[in-house]
Design a protein around this motif. Structure first.
Motif, PDB file in Angstrom:
ATOM      1  N   GLU A 257      -5.315   2.490 -13.589  1.00  0.00           N
ATOM      2  CA  GLU A 257      -3.901   2.771 -13.871  1.00  0.00           C
ATOM      3  C   GLU A 257      -3.027   1.579 -13.483  1.00  0.00           C
ATOM      4  O   GLU A 257      -2.115   1.188 -14.221  1.00  0.00           O
ATOM      5  CB  GLU A 257      -3.468   4.037 -13.109  1.00  0.00           C
ATOM      6  N   ILE A 258      -3.321   0.985 -12.321  1.00  0.00           N
ATOM      7  CA  ILE A 258      -2.566  -0.190 -11.849  1.00  0.00           C
ATOM      8  C   ILE A 258      -2.751  -1.361 -12.808  1.00  0.00           C
ATOM      9  O   ILE A 258      -1.792  -2.080 -13.130  1.00  0.00           O
ATOM     10  CB  ILE A 258      -3.007  -0.564 -10.417  1.00  0.00           C
ATOM     11  N   LEU A 287       1.924   2.791  -6.290  1.00  0.00           N
ATOM     12  CA  LEU A 287       0.511   3.156  -6.485  1.00  0.00           C
ATOM     13  C   LEU A 287      -0.387   2.375  -5.522  1.00  0.00           C
ATOM     14  O   LEU A 287      -1.334   2.935  -4.949  1.00  0.00           O
ATOM     15  CB  LEU A 287       0.092   2.881  -7.924  1.00  0.00           C
ATOM     16  N   GLU A 288      -0.085   1.087  -5.364  1.00  0.00           N
ATOM     17  CA  GLU A 288      -0.900   0.247  -4.464  1.00  0.00           C
ATOM     18  C   GLU A 288      -0.750   0.656  -3.011  1.00  0.00           C
ATOM     19  O   GLU A 288      -1.700   0.547  -2.230  1.00  0.00           O
ATOM     20  CB  GLU A 288      -0.513  -1.218  -4.654  1.00  0.00           C
ATOM     21  N   GLN A 289       0.419   1.155  -2.634  1.00  0.00           N
ATOM     22  CA  GLN A 289       0.605   1.627  -1.260  1.00  0.00           C
ATOM     23  C   GLN A 289      -0.290   2.826  -0.965  1.00  0.00           C
ATOM     24  O   GLN A 289      -0.706   3.021   0.179  1.00  0.00           O
ATOM     25  CB  GLN A 289       2.082   1.991  -1.027  1.00  0.00           C
ATOM     26  N   HIS A 293      -4.678  -1.030   1.800  1.00  0.00           N
ATOM     27  CA  HIS A 293      -4.207  -1.176   3.176  1.00  0.00           C
ATOM     28  C   HIS A 293      -2.944  -2.032   3.198  1.00  0.00           C
ATOM     29  O   HIS A 293      -2.727  -2.867   2.306  1.00  0.00           O
ATOM     30  CB  HIS A 293      -5.303  -1.839   4.025  1.00  0.00           C
ATOM     31  N   ALA A 294      -2.111  -1.818   4.205  1.00  0.00           N
ATOM     32  CA  ALA A 294      -0.832  -2.546   4.302  1.00  0.00           C
ATOM     33  C   ALA A 294      -1.021  -4.066   4.349  1.00  0.00           C
ATOM     34  O   ALA A 294      -0.122  -4.823   3.956  1.00  0.00           O
ATOM     35  CB  ALA A 294      -0.067  -2.083   5.544  1.00  0.00           C
ATOM     36  N   PHE A 295      -2.190  -4.536   4.828  1.00  0.00           N
ATOM     37  CA  PHE A 295      -2.445  -5.978   4.907  1.00  0.00           C
ATOM     38  C   PHE A 295      -3.224  -6.507   3.696  1.00  0.00           C
ATOM     39  O   PHE A 295      -3.667  -7.649   3.695  1.00  0.00           O
ATOM     40  CB  PHE A 295      -3.214  -6.322   6.192  1.00  0.00           C
ATOM     41  N   LEU A 299      -1.553  -6.040  -2.494  1.00  0.00           N
ATOM     42  CA  LEU A 299      -0.218  -5.498  -2.252  1.00  0.00           C
ATOM     43  C   LEU A 299       0.759  -6.633  -1.907  1.00  0.00           C
ATOM     44  O   LEU A 299       1.913  -6.637  -2.345  1.00  0.00           O
ATOM     45  CB  LEU A 299      -0.271  -4.461  -1.126  1.00  0.00           C
ATOM     46  N   LEU A 300       0.285  -7.613  -1.148  1.00  0.00           N
ATOM     47  CA  LEU A 300       1.120  -8.769  -0.792  1.00  0.00           C
ATOM     48  C   LEU A 300       1.596  -9.495  -2.050  1.00  0.00           C
ATOM     49  O   LEU A 300       2.783  -9.811  -2.186  1.00  0.00           O
ATOM     50  CB  LEU A 300       0.329  -9.736   0.101  1.00  0.00           C
TER      51      LEU A 300
END
Length: 409
Positions: A257-258, A287-289, A293-295, A299-300
């Protein structure tokens, strides 16, 4: 006039004239079709050949750090180069001979030098690490790579500086990074293939756990900050912290989906529709969140794209929100005194100042200065401007504090 080479000032042009007058004649004599073939690498080779000629004839000076013998000493790895690249280098050498018909050239040597460029040339960047061009710095090419470097290569104009990021012992080897290090081991090793070695620095040897964090699927349990590791016994990923599993099929569905949305967002960006692109990238971020993972570097990169989009849209408040989101990840993936961290704090500081978040701006500009005076030194125009902004923020905060005390009395 060749209409190919441009200078930042008349002073720079005058300093280069003995070299450029030969280059200019050669470029001006080319057909328009040939001029279109003048890639930065071809132009670098032409300048190198002309510079060797002028230094040999004592028209321009040579020195211990600026002479062709240093280029001769560089490793070409030509025996490791594949057939396609060998053909390409031969074609490029022929083009150089067409550009410089009055100079007798050894085409084999020129082809070898193009191979040297591939694994020894440096991308010249401005102080904010935006690429400007390509240069060959033979002395700096001697410095080895590490994914945890103790030094950094920074340019001020065409001058290259290698600055220590930490105390370096007397017999300790100086290392810089040849590649973007905010990546997993597999990606870094792939990026290093053009240099014909496999990195065995401490970070590459350590590997797997950091990679799992940076590739980073997050735990399904929203209260857990763990990351997932592949579970070889099942088609699933298991949290290394709380052991909750996540089905592989569910993960692949979210990734698919992403990916579809990313294609749509890229299409909006390429057509110049930044507002629509920003809206789709925000959906991708949400969606990525839920997936990463936050790191996670995935996502960055999405947050970096959103920062760039909202800067271009001049939506300063949204841009600041994304800039702040990137800082903790930068601090996780880069060494403490890495220029990327300093520059991100600088961007935060400028946005906070623009939005009149003065005390926040002072904190960000102070952090930026603490890092960038290590990586960039203190004498460049770029740093003088940063020091000026920092002093302005200090004065404004001091004035506001004194005004508050005045009202309290």
């Amino acid at each position: 006039m060749c209409q190919v080479t441009w200078y930042c000032s008349t002073n720079c042009q005058k300093e280069e004239w003995k070299l450029h007058q030969l280059e200019c004649r050669a470029m001006a004599a080319l057909t328009e079709d040939r001029k279109k073939m003048l890639t930065p690498t071809i132009r670098l080779m032409v300048r190198l050949v002309l510079k060797r000629k002028l230094q040999n004839e004592k028209v321009i000076p040579s020195s211990s750090i600026d002479n062709y013998n240093l280029v001769d000493a560089l490793e070409s790895h030509i025996w490791k180069v594949d057939e396609n690249h060998l053909v390409l280098y031969a074609q490029m050498a022929n083009l150089v001979s067409l550009i410089l018909p009055l100079i007798e050239l050894d085409l084999k040597e020129i082809a070898h030098t193009f191979s040297k460029f591939a694994c020894n040339a440096h991308t010249i960047c401005d102080p904010e690490l935006r690429p400007l061009g390509t240069g060959l710095y033979p002395v700096i090419s001697i410095i080895n790579h590490s994914c945890v470097p103790n030094a950094v290569l920074i340019f001020d104009g065409r001058t290259a500086y290698v600055r220590a990021l930490q105390p370096i012992g007397k017999n300790e080897e100086v290392s810089i990074s040849y590649i973007e290090t905010a990546a997993v081991t597999k990606k870094r090793h792939n990026d290093l293939k053009q240099y014909f070695f496999t990195c065995s620095c401490p970070r590459c040897v350590k590997g797997s756990e950091e990679d799992a964090l940076l590739e980073g699927f997050r735990c399904k349990n929203q209260t857990c900050d763990g990351f997932l590791l592949p579970d070889s016994g099942k088609k699933a990923y298991t949290c290394q912290k709380c052991s909750v599993s996540r089905d592989e099929e569910e993960i692949q569905k979210m990734r698919s989906e992403i990916l579809q949305l990313s294609d749509k967002a890229s299409s909006f960006l390429s057509s110049g529709n930044k507002a629509e692109a920003g809206s789709v990238y925000k959906t991708i971020e949400q969606l990525e969140q839920n997936l990463y993972h936050a790191f996670s570097t995935t996502l960055l990169h999405t947050c970096e794209t959103l920062l760039k989009i909202y800067m271009e849209l001049q939506d300063w408040r949204t841009a600041l929100a994304y800039c702040r989101l990137t800082v903790p990840v930068y601090e996780r993936v880069y060494p403490p005194f890495h220029p990327m961290i300093g520059l991100q704090f600088y961007t935060c500081g400028k946005l906070e100042w623009l939005l009149e978040c003065t005390e926040d701006a002072l904190k960000s500009l102070t952090r930026a200065t603490d890092i960038l005076k290590v990586t960039h030194g203190t004498k460049s125009q770029f740093m003088k401007e940063l020091f000026g902004k920092l002093e302005e923020a200090r004065a404004e905060v001091s004035f506001r504090i004194s005004s508050r005390h005045g009202h309290d009395e």
